[in-house]
Motif scaffolding. Sequence first.
Motif, PDB file in Angstrom:
ATOM      1  N   UNK A   6      33.158  30.861 101.138  1.00 63.81           N
ATOM      2  CA  UNK A   6      34.249  31.184 102.056  1.00 63.81           C
ATOM      3  C   UNK A   6      35.100  32.331 101.537  1.00 63.81           C
ATOM      4  N   UNK A   7      35.124  32.518 100.211  1.00 65.51           N
ATOM      5  CA  UNK A   7      36.045  33.462  99.598  1.00 65.51           C
ATOM      6  C   UNK A   7      35.369  34.656  98.933  1.00 65.51           C
ATOM      7  N   UNK A   8      34.043  34.708  98.925  1.00 68.97           N
ATOM      8  CA  UNK A   8      33.376  35.812  98.246  1.00 68.97           C
ATOM      9  C   UNK A   8      31.965  36.026  98.750  1.00 68.97           C
ATOM     10  N   UNK A   9      31.493  37.261  98.627  1.00 65.15           N
ATOM     11  CA  UNK A   9      30.141  37.638  99.056  1.00 65.15           C
ATOM     12  C   UNK A   9      29.178  37.503  97.877  1.00 65.15           C
ATOM     13  N   UNK A  10      27.977  37.025  98.143  1.00 66.51           N
ATOM     14  CA  UNK A  10      26.971  36.878  97.115  1.00 66.51           C
ATOM     15  C   UNK A  10      26.589  38.213  96.500  1.00 66.51           C
ATOM     16  N   UNK A  11      26.132  38.181  95.237  1.00 67.74           N
ATOM     17  CA  UNK A  11      25.723  39.391  94.548  1.00 67.74           C
ATOM     18  C   UNK A  11      24.470  39.992  95.162  1.00 67.74           C
ATOM     19  N   UNK A  12      24.270  41.279  94.893  1.00 69.91           N
ATOM     20  CA  UNK A  12      23.118  42.012  95.414  1.00 69.91           C
ATOM     21  C   UNK A  12      21.922  41.852  94.479  1.00 69.91           C
ATOM     22  N   UNK A  13      20.747  41.627  95.052  1.00 65.61           N
ATOM     23  CA  UNK A  13      19.541  41.516  94.253  1.00 65.61           C
ATOM     24  C   UNK A  13      19.144  42.852  93.657  1.00 65.61           C
ATOM     25  N   UNK A  14      18.387  42.814  92.552  1.00 67.22           N
ATOM     26  CA  UNK A  14      17.922  44.037  91.906  1.00 67.22           C
ATOM     27  C   UNK A  14      17.211  44.962  92.880  1.00 67.22           C
ATOM     28  N   UNK A  15      17.570  46.252  92.843  1.00 70.13           N
ATOM     29  CA  UNK A  15      17.085  47.205  93.846  1.00 70.13           C
ATOM     30  C   UNK A  15      15.634  47.599  93.642  1.00 70.13           C
ATOM     31  N   UNK A  16      15.127  47.523  92.431  1.00 74.22           N
ATOM     32  CA  UNK A  16      13.761  47.947  92.135  1.00 74.22           C
ATOM     33  C   UNK A  16      13.321  47.245  90.866  1.00 74.22           C
ATOM     34  N   UNK A  17      12.087  47.478  90.425  1.00 70.55           N
ATOM     35  CA  UNK A  17      11.608  46.836  89.210  1.00 70.55           C
ATOM     36  C   UNK A  17      12.518  47.144  88.021  1.00 70.55           C
ATOM     37  N   UNK A  18      12.729  46.118  87.236  1.00 72.12           N
ATOM     38  CA  UNK A  18      13.556  46.193  86.032  1.00 72.12           C
ATOM     39  C   UNK A  18      14.997  46.552  86.346  1.00 72.12           C
ATOM     40  N   UNK A  19      15.474  46.056  87.490  1.00 67.32           N
ATOM     41  CA  UNK A  19      16.875  46.221  87.890  1.00 67.32           C
ATOM     42  C   UNK A  19      17.564  44.863  87.889  1.00 67.32           C
ATOM     43  N   UNK A  20      18.751  44.764  87.293  1.00 65.65           N
ATOM     44  CA  UNK A  20      19.485  43.496  87.302  1.00 65.65           C
ATOM     45  C   UNK A  20      20.135  43.239  88.649  1.00 65.65           C
ATOM     46  N   UNK A  21      20.509  41.990  88.884  1.00 69.23           N
ATOM     47  CA  UNK A  21      21.320  41.671  90.042  1.00 69.23           C
ATOM     48  C   UNK A  21      22.788  41.907  89.724  1.00 69.23           C
ATOM     49  N   UNK A  22      23.611  41.980  90.766  1.00 75.56           N
ATOM     50  CA  UNK A  22      25.058  42.148  90.565  1.00 75.56           C
ATOM     51  C   UNK A  22      25.764  40.807  90.700  1.00 75.56           C
ATOM     52  N   UNK A  23      26.980  40.746  90.203  1.00 71.67           N
ATOM     53  CA  UNK A  23      27.757  39.504  90.211  1.00 71.67           C
ATOM     54  C   UNK A  23      28.219  39.139  91.608  1.00 71.67           C
ATOM     55  N   UNK A  24      28.362  37.842  91.847  1.00 78.93           N
ATOM     56  CA  UNK A  24      28.904  37.360  93.105  1.00 78.93           C
ATOM     57  C   UNK A  24      30.416  37.358  93.099  1.00 78.93           C
ATOM     58  N   UNK A  25      31.013  37.342  94.293  1.00 78.66           N
ATOM     59  CA  UNK A  25      32.466  37.246  94.426  1.00 78.66           C
ATOM     60  C   UNK A  25      32.938  35.823  94.157  1.00 78.66           C
ATOM     61  N   UNK A  26      34.201  35.547  94.465  1.00 84.76           N
ATOM     62  CA  UNK A  26      34.794  34.238  94.192  1.00 84.76           C
ATOM     63  C   UNK A  26      33.939  33.107  94.743  1.00 84.76           C
ATOM     64  N   UNK A  27      33.434  32.256  93.860  1.00 89.48           N
ATOM     65  CA  UNK A  27      32.639  31.102  94.260  1.00 89.48           C
ATOM     66  C   UNK A  27      31.247  31.402  94.759  1.00 89.48           C
ATOM     67  N   UNK A  28      30.830  32.662  94.761  1.00 89.63           N
ATOM     68  CA  UNK A  28      29.535  33.057  95.313  1.00 89.63           C
ATOM     69  C   UNK A  28      28.479  33.191  94.225  1.00 89.63           C
ATOM     70  N   UNK A  29      27.198  33.125  94.617  1.00 86.51           N
ATOM     71  CA  UNK A  29      26.102  33.241  93.678  1.00 86.51           C
ATOM     72  C   UNK A  29      25.803  34.678  93.301  1.00 86.51           C
ATOM     73  N   UNK A  30      25.273  34.867  92.093  1.00 87.15           N
ATOM     74  CA  UNK A  30      24.881  36.195  91.643  1.00 87.15           C
ATOM     75  C   UNK A  30      23.534  36.600  92.214  1.00 87.15           C
ATOM     76  N   UNK A  31      23.288  37.907  92.259  1.00 84.62           N
ATOM     77  CA  UNK A  31      22.014  38.409  92.763  1.00 84.62           C
ATOM     78  C   UNK A  31      20.898  38.225  91.746  1.00 84.62           C
TER      79      UNK A  31
END
Length: 234
Positions: A182-207
């Motif tokens: 309700x309070x944050x957007x989920x993190x973005x998944x890795x854009x290509x091979x060997x790319x990390x995901x980004x952090x999620x917002x408040x209470x949201x899951x990481x990519x």
Amino acid sequence: MSGVVIGALLGPVKAITNRGSRQTTAGTFNFTPTITGWHIIRLQAAGGAGGGGSSGATSFWGGCAGEFIEIKQYLIAATAYSYTVPGTTAGAAGNGASGGDAVFVGPQKTYTAKGGAGGTSSGITNTNHRRDAVSTSAAPALFAAPGCLWGANGGSGGFAGGYCGMHAGGTASSGGGGGSSLYGVGGTGGAAWDNPGTAGGTGAGGGGAASNGSSVAGGGGGAGFVEFEYLGSN
């Protein structure tokens, strides 16, 4: 108006206005009401971290959003009530860690909002957050009962995370997007091979990360909070 008069007024003003609290710092604290009456307590658990890897060509799932609970309690002035705020969930290579729980110890019972499950290379485990145990990719948040919202699931590799309210799930290219709260957007998944995901917002899951043999961390899950709002005495 003289300083003496202003000083005399400040005490009553503080007593009237200082009736609520919002804590975002991780840890265990006490809330001590300044007035007896009904309060709304909101518990947002932390999101799970996205999965990350170090071998093989694998797209990892995003982490799930934490559960949200809103309860109404009659609290007594000058009485200390314990509560726990979960912090961010660190991202790392390997299966994503689950988010921490948000907890309030009430007058009659203890209330717990469950932290979001972490993403893996093959799915998510729901023992920690969705009480219906739904492990489908990108399953949206679900209002199970008034005041209880089960966290949205993370997306599988290449798919966005689950949505919640006004927030669409975290987007994805190769890694899966994190589930939104309700309070944050989920993190973005890795854009290509060997790319990390980004952090999620408040209470949201990481990519989730996208690994092709390198050690790549999934995005961290967003921290939770605990909030108190005074309603009135009757």
